[in-house]
Design a protein around this motif. Structure first.
Motif, PDB file in Angstrom:
ATOM      1  N   ALA A 136       0.832  -1.207   0.000  1.00  8.12           N
ATOM      2  CA  ALA A 136       0.000   0.000   0.000  1.00  8.12           C
ATOM      3  C   ALA A 136       0.866   1.257   0.000  1.00  8.12           C
ATOM      4  N   VAL A 137       1.893   1.294   0.852  1.00 11.23           N
ATOM      5  CA  VAL A 137       2.765   2.465   0.896  1.00 11.23           C
ATOM      6  C   VAL A 137       3.548   2.605  -0.402  1.00 11.23           C
ATOM      7  N   GLN A 138       3.973   1.479  -0.980  1.00 12.57           N
ATOM      8  CA  GLN A 138       4.708   1.527  -2.249  1.00 12.57           C
ATOM      9  C   GLN A 138       3.845   2.106  -3.359  1.00 12.57           C
ATOM     10  N   ILE A 139       2.579   1.704  -3.405  1.00 11.11           N
ATOM     11  CA  ILE A 139       1.666   2.229  -4.427  1.00 11.11           C
ATOM     12  C   ILE A 139       1.447   3.728  -4.242  1.00 11.11           C
ATOM     13  N   ILE A 140       1.245   4.144  -2.999  1.00 13.67           N
ATOM     14  CA  ILE A 140       1.064   5.578  -2.723  1.00 13.67           C
ATOM     15  C   ILE A 140       2.311   6.368  -3.120  1.00 13.67           C
ATOM     16  N   MET A 141       3.469   5.808  -2.829  1.00 16.05           N
ATOM     17  CA  MET A 141       4.710   6.504  -3.132  1.00 16.05           C
ATOM     18  C   MET A 141       4.945   6.604  -4.640  1.00 16.05           C
ATOM     19  N   ASP A 142       4.724   5.498  -5.365  1.00 18.31           N
ATOM     20  CA  ASP A 142       5.017   5.468  -6.800  1.00 18.31           C
ATOM     21  C   ASP A 142       4.008   6.253  -7.631  1.00 18.31           C
ATOM     22  N   PHE A 143       2.744   6.232  -7.229  1.00 18.80           N
ATOM     23  CA  PHE A 143       1.699   6.828  -8.072  1.00 18.80           C
ATOM     24  C   PHE A 143       1.207   8.182  -7.566  1.00 18.80           C
ATOM     25  N   VAL A 144       1.581   8.567  -6.339  1.00 16.53           N
ATOM     26  CA  VAL A 144       1.104   9.846  -5.809  1.00 16.53           C
ATOM     27  C   VAL A 144       2.276  10.734  -5.397  1.00 16.53           C
ATOM     28  N   ALA A 204       7.583   9.234 -16.018  1.00 15.76           N
ATOM     29  CA  ALA A 204       8.177   8.182 -16.849  1.00 15.76           C
ATOM     30  C   ALA A 204       9.682   8.373 -16.967  1.00 15.76           C
ATOM     31  N   ILE A 205      10.131   9.630 -17.101  1.00 19.40           N
ATOM     32  CA  ILE A 205      11.565   9.913 -17.179  1.00 19.40           C
ATOM     33  C   ILE A 205      12.241   9.623 -15.842  1.00 19.40           C
ATOM     34  N   ILE A 206      11.540   9.877 -14.735  1.00 20.74           N
ATOM     35  CA  ILE A 206      12.088   9.576 -13.410  1.00 20.74           C
ATOM     36  C   ILE A 206      12.382   8.089 -13.272  1.00 20.74           C
ATOM     37  N   LEU A 207      11.420   7.246 -13.638  1.00 25.39           N
ATOM     38  CA  LEU A 207      11.615   5.792 -13.544  1.00 25.39           C
ATOM     39  C   LEU A 207      12.713   5.322 -14.497  1.00 25.39           C
ATOM     40  N   LEU A 208      12.733   5.880 -15.721  1.00 28.92           N
ATOM     41  CA  LEU A 208      13.750   5.483 -16.695  1.00 28.92           C
ATOM     42  C   LEU A 208      15.147   5.878 -16.229  1.00 28.92           C
ATOM     43  N   SER A 209      15.286   7.079 -15.653  1.00 30.99           N
ATOM     44  CA  SER A 209      16.602   7.532 -15.193  1.00 30.99           C
ATOM     45  C   SER A 209      17.097   6.698 -14.019  1.00 30.99           C
ATOM     46  N   LEU A 210      16.187   6.331 -13.104  1.00 34.47           N
ATOM     47  CA  LEU A 210      16.586   5.483 -11.984  1.00 34.47           C
ATOM     48  C   LEU A 210      17.079   4.128 -12.468  1.00 34.47           C
TER      49      LEU A 210
END
Length: 215
Positions: free
Chosen positions: A127-135, A150-156
């Motif tokens: 639940a916390v992971q979903i809140i963190m990733d999508f909000v 999308a660029i944030i995830l790609l750069s990581l």
């Protein structure tokens, strides 16, 4: 790792002297450009860490509240540790192992089924992971760095593959810096080329052939 931490500590104590020494070693012809790049990178790091610290603070509250609700032993301590590890992308997932061990301990103390205790812990993490990733990350980090989620995830993913944990830490500042300089390069190119010429059309040819004063 210990020597690296010690060196980093003494460098931070004498940061101004180290910075002045580093600037003096750069040839005068490139000094201004190098100083500007370093200054921009420092600003990018400051904006990133402020945003990441705010996300970590919210996650500390979410994890702690979640663990307390499910009655996990040492839930407050685990929530503090897990939320703090959010400062380093993906490192907070390491807390799943002690979380599962505490869930097993809880099942022995309360005679609750082990499967149920483990499931509740996994639900809190998910639940916390979903809140963190999508909000949290799309809103807070986009405001801090101006980068698309999308660029944030790609750069990581990219910098993590190249530099490991260090890459995960500096991924967003580096991406923010590169994209900023790329945009500046495009703007300078447009200024050099001048305004774009209007396309040649049939009407424009007729206007050129028209005699002045003729309707």
């Amino acid at each position: 790792l210990t020597f690296a931490i010690i060196y980093l500590f003494f460098i931070l104590l004498n940061y101004n002297e180290v910075q002045s020494l580093g600037q003096s070693l750069v040839p005068p012809a490139y000094r201004n450009r190098v100083i500007k790049i370093i200054s921009d990178f420092e600003n990018a790091l400051n904006r990133y860490f402020r945003g990441q610290a705010f996300i970590a603070l919210i996650c500390v509250v979410l994890y702690t509240v979640g663990f307390v609700i499910i009655g996990l032993p040492m839930g407050i301590v685990l929530g503090l540790i897990t939320g703090t590890l959010v400062m380093i992308p993906y490192m907070h997932n390491l807390s799943i192992i002690p979380g599962l061990l505490l869930a097993i301990l809880k099942s022995y103390q309360t005679h609750e089924p082990i499967f149920a205790s483990i499931l509740f812990v996994l639900i809190v993490f998910a639940a916390v992971q979903i809140i963190m990733d999508f909000v949290l990350v799309p809103i807070i980090m986009k405001n801090a760095t101006g980068l698309n989620p999308a660029i944030i995830l790609l750069s990581l993913s990219l910098w993590g593959k190249l530099l490991g944990i260090l890459g995960l830490i500096i991924a967003l500042p580096l991406t923010y810096l590169f994209m900023g300089y790329y945009q500046d390069l495009i703007n300078e190119t447009k200024k050099t080329e001048g305004p774009s010429k209007p396309p040649i059309t049939e009407q424009s040819i007729k206007n050129l052939r028209k005699i002045p004063g003729e309707d």
